[in-house]
Design a protein around this motif. Structure first.
Motif, PDB file in Angstrom:
ATOM      1  N   ASN A 204       6.232  -6.312  11.819  1.00 41.35           N
ATOM      2  CA  ASN A 204       6.003  -5.253  12.119  1.00 41.35           C
ATOM      3  C   ASN A 204       3.780  -5.233  11.651  1.00 41.35           C
ATOM      4  O   ASN A 204       3.606  -4.939  10.347  1.00 41.35           O
ATOM      5  N   VAL A 205       3.454  -5.490  12.217  1.00 36.24           N
ATOM      6  CA  VAL A 205       2.068  -5.345  12.309  1.00 36.24           C
ATOM      7  C   VAL A 205       1.825  -3.825  12.271  1.00 36.24           C
ATOM      8  O   VAL A 205       0.854  -4.190  10.822  1.00 36.24           O
ATOM      9  N   PRO A 206       1.445  -2.442  12.503  1.00 38.15           N
ATOM     10  CA  PRO A 206       1.301  -1.260  12.257  1.00 38.15           C
ATOM     11  C   PRO A 206       1.795  -0.980  10.603  1.00 38.15           C
ATOM     12  O   PRO A 206       0.668  -1.147   9.994  1.00 38.15           O
ATOM     13  N   VAL A 207       2.724  -1.461  10.443  1.00 37.16           N
ATOM     14  CA  VAL A 207       2.451  -1.602   8.747  1.00 37.16           C
ATOM     15  C   VAL A 207       2.182  -1.899   7.689  1.00 37.16           C
ATOM     16  O   VAL A 207       1.673  -1.543   6.630  1.00 37.16           O
ATOM     17  N   HIS A 208       2.161  -3.694   7.790  1.00 38.59           N
ATOM     18  CA  HIS A 208       1.451  -4.089   6.903  1.00 38.59           C
ATOM     19  C   HIS A 208      -0.051  -4.003   6.990  1.00 38.59           C
ATOM     20  O   HIS A 208      -0.899  -3.800   6.256  1.00 38.59           O
ATOM     21  N   VAL A 209      -0.288  -4.117   8.193  1.00 36.12           N
ATOM     22  CA  VAL A 209      -2.547  -3.550   8.677  1.00 36.12           C
ATOM     23  C   VAL A 209      -1.761  -2.216   8.170  1.00 36.12           C
ATOM     24  O   VAL A 209      -3.841  -1.888   7.395  1.00 36.12           O
ATOM     25  N   THR A 210      -1.984  -1.172   8.022  1.00 32.94           N
ATOM     26  CA  THR A 210      -1.868   0.254   7.714  1.00 32.94           C
ATOM     27  C   THR A 210      -1.638   0.398   5.914  1.00 32.94           C
ATOM     28  O   THR A 210      -2.744   0.744   5.251  1.00 32.94           O
ATOM     29  N   GLY A 211      -0.683  -0.287   5.474  1.00 37.29           N
ATOM     30  CA  GLY A 211      -0.045  -1.066   4.111  1.00 37.29           C
ATOM     31  C   GLY A 211      -1.695  -1.336   3.460  1.00 37.29           C
ATOM     32  O   GLY A 211      -1.928  -0.658   2.066  1.00 37.29           O
ATOM     33  N   PHE A 212      -2.113  -2.125   3.871  1.00 40.81           N
ATOM     34  CA  PHE A 212      -3.214  -3.225   3.348  1.00 40.81           C
ATOM     35  C   PHE A 212      -4.309  -2.496   2.807  1.00 40.81           C
ATOM     36  O   PHE A 212      -5.579  -2.654   2.602  1.00 40.81           O
ATOM     37  N   ALA A 213      -4.667  -1.500   4.124  1.00 42.55           N
ATOM     38  CA  ALA A 213      -5.793  -0.524   4.512  1.00 42.55           C
ATOM     39  C   ALA A 213      -5.576  -0.028   2.717  1.00 42.55           C
ATOM     40  O   ALA A 213      -7.384   0.553   2.882  1.00 42.55           O
ATOM     41  N   SER A 214      -4.645   0.687   2.991  1.00 43.19           N
ATOM     42  CA  SER A 214      -4.756   1.147   1.824  1.00 43.19           C
ATOM     43  C   SER A 214      -4.886   1.058   0.595  1.00 43.19           C
ATOM     44  O   SER A 214      -5.403   0.814   0.193  1.00 43.19           O
ATOM     45  N   LEU A 215      -4.078  -0.117   0.833  1.00 45.65           N
ATOM     46  CA  LEU A 215      -4.309  -0.978  -0.908  1.00 45.65           C
ATOM     47  C   LEU A 215      -5.387  -1.373  -1.491  1.00 45.65           C
ATOM     48  O   LEU A 215      -5.910  -1.461  -2.831  1.00 45.65           O
ATOM     49  N   ILE A 216      -6.528  -1.789  -0.031  1.00 39.10           N
ATOM     50  CA  ILE A 216      -7.997  -1.936  -0.886  1.00 39.10           C
ATOM     51  C   ILE A 216      -8.417  -1.033  -1.187  1.00 39.10           C
ATOM     52  O   ILE A 216      -9.340  -1.259  -1.678  1.00 39.10           O
ATOM     53  N   GLN A 217      -8.385  -0.157  -0.665  1.00 40.55           N
ATOM     54  CA  GLN A 217      -9.081   1.340  -0.614  1.00 40.55           C
ATOM     55  C   GLN A 217      -8.726   1.812  -2.181  1.00 40.55           C
ATOM     56  O   GLN A 217      -9.772   2.091  -2.778  1.00 40.55           O
ATOM     57  N   ASP A 218      -7.782   1.284  -2.884  1.00 41.28           N
ATOM     58  CA  ASP A 218      -7.277   1.981  -4.292  1.00 41.28           C
ATOM     59  C   ASP A 218      -7.677   0.682  -5.197  1.00 41.28           C
ATOM     60  O   ASP A 218      -8.140   0.938  -5.718  1.00 41.28           O
ATOM     61  N   TRP A 219      -7.713  -0.394  -4.932  1.00 44.01           N
ATOM     62  CA  TRP A 219      -8.309  -1.733  -5.295  1.00 44.01           C
ATOM     63  C   TRP A 219     -10.100  -1.406  -5.643  1.00 44.01           C
ATOM     64  O   TRP A 219     -10.081  -1.038  -6.989  1.00 44.01           O
ATOM     65  N   ARG A 220     -10.753  -1.032  -4.360  1.00 40.97           N
ATOM     66  CA  ARG A 220     -12.493  -0.392  -4.611  1.00 40.97           C
ATOM     67  C   ARG A 220     -11.975   0.425  -5.297  1.00 40.97           C
ATOM     68  O   ARG A 220     -13.669   0.781  -6.299  1.00 40.97           O
TER      69      ARG A 220
END
Length: 233
Positions: free
Chosen positions: A168-184
């Motif tokens: 599920n590409v949209p779910v993964h890409v959106t989820g990872f973008a949110s995750l790396i923003q929180d990491w930063r």
């Protein structure tokens, strides 16, 4: 031991490894920081990694998914690679990488494995209302880094995850973008230029199937969010 020019020391204390660099482990497995799924969890399947252990490799707390147990373990441990979800467990991938850093740069290294096998990208998200929520994977790792006193000194995050998103590409890409923003926003705030992020594509045939082709391609095409983010195929 001398310090590497690009692996800074953390603050020190009676129970803290001196000059330890902090590398939280994010990973999960297609079954999933380091963080992510099981390939990041790197449990023992074949061959031993105990020969890579070193008094200069430490971990803080436990990688267990049990919130109360995780919250109760607030001690530095010698890092070990052949067991998982126990005090000091970092997985075979992390212990091998850590040993090479120690041997090459002559610095102690702190490793944190937050991976959990077989979980989708949603499992790793931050609870923005309570970032330290021990009921979440993110909160458990964040609390460990805070309690160890190294969250602002995180030097790098390694991430391998995606199979459990079922292509599920949209779910993964959106989820990872949110995750790396929180990491930063949370990790490496005292590191010049910020923490480094090393993102790994899922394998061509993860876990014995070929259903992640579109997701793998999306991971390949995703441009790094900054010069501090690298991708490996």
């Amino acid at each position: 031991m001398k310090r590497s020019p690009f692996i800074p020391s953390t603050s020190t204390g009676p129970s803290r490894p001196t000059n330890a660099s902090s590398i939280p482990y994010a990973g999960r497995r297609s079954s999933t920081p380091r963080t992510g799924q099981s390939n990041a969890e790197a449990a023992k399947f074949n061959g031993a990694a105990n020969g890579e252990e070193s008094p200069y490799l430490r971990s803080f707390g436990s990688s267990t998914s049990d919130g109360p147990i995780s919250g109760a373990d607030r001690v530095w441990h010698y890092a070990t690679g052949d067991v998982t979800t126990q005090s000091g467990s970092v997985g075979q991938w992390a212990i091998r990488m850590g040993r090479r850093l120690v041997d090459t740069y002559k610095v102690p290294v702190a490793l944190f494995n937050g991976a959990h096998g077989g979980q989708p990208i949603a499992f790793f998200q931050r609870n923005d209302a309570n970032p330290d929520d021990l009921a979440t994977n993110y909160g458990r790792l964040r609390q460990r880094l805070q309690a160890a006193g190294v969250m602002a000194q995180v030097r790098g995050v390694l991430w391998y995850q995606g199979e459990s998103d079922n292509d599920n590409v949209p779910v993964h890409v959106t989820g990872f973008a949110s995750l790396i923003q929180d990491w930063r926003s949370d990790f490496g705030t005292a590191v010049s230029g910020g923490s480094r992020y090393y993102v790994y594509q899922v394998r061509t045939s993860p876990c014995g199937n070929t259903t992640a082709v579109n997701l793998r391609e999306a991971q390949r095409r995703t441009r790094p969010a900054s010069p501090q983010t690298g991708r490996s195929s």
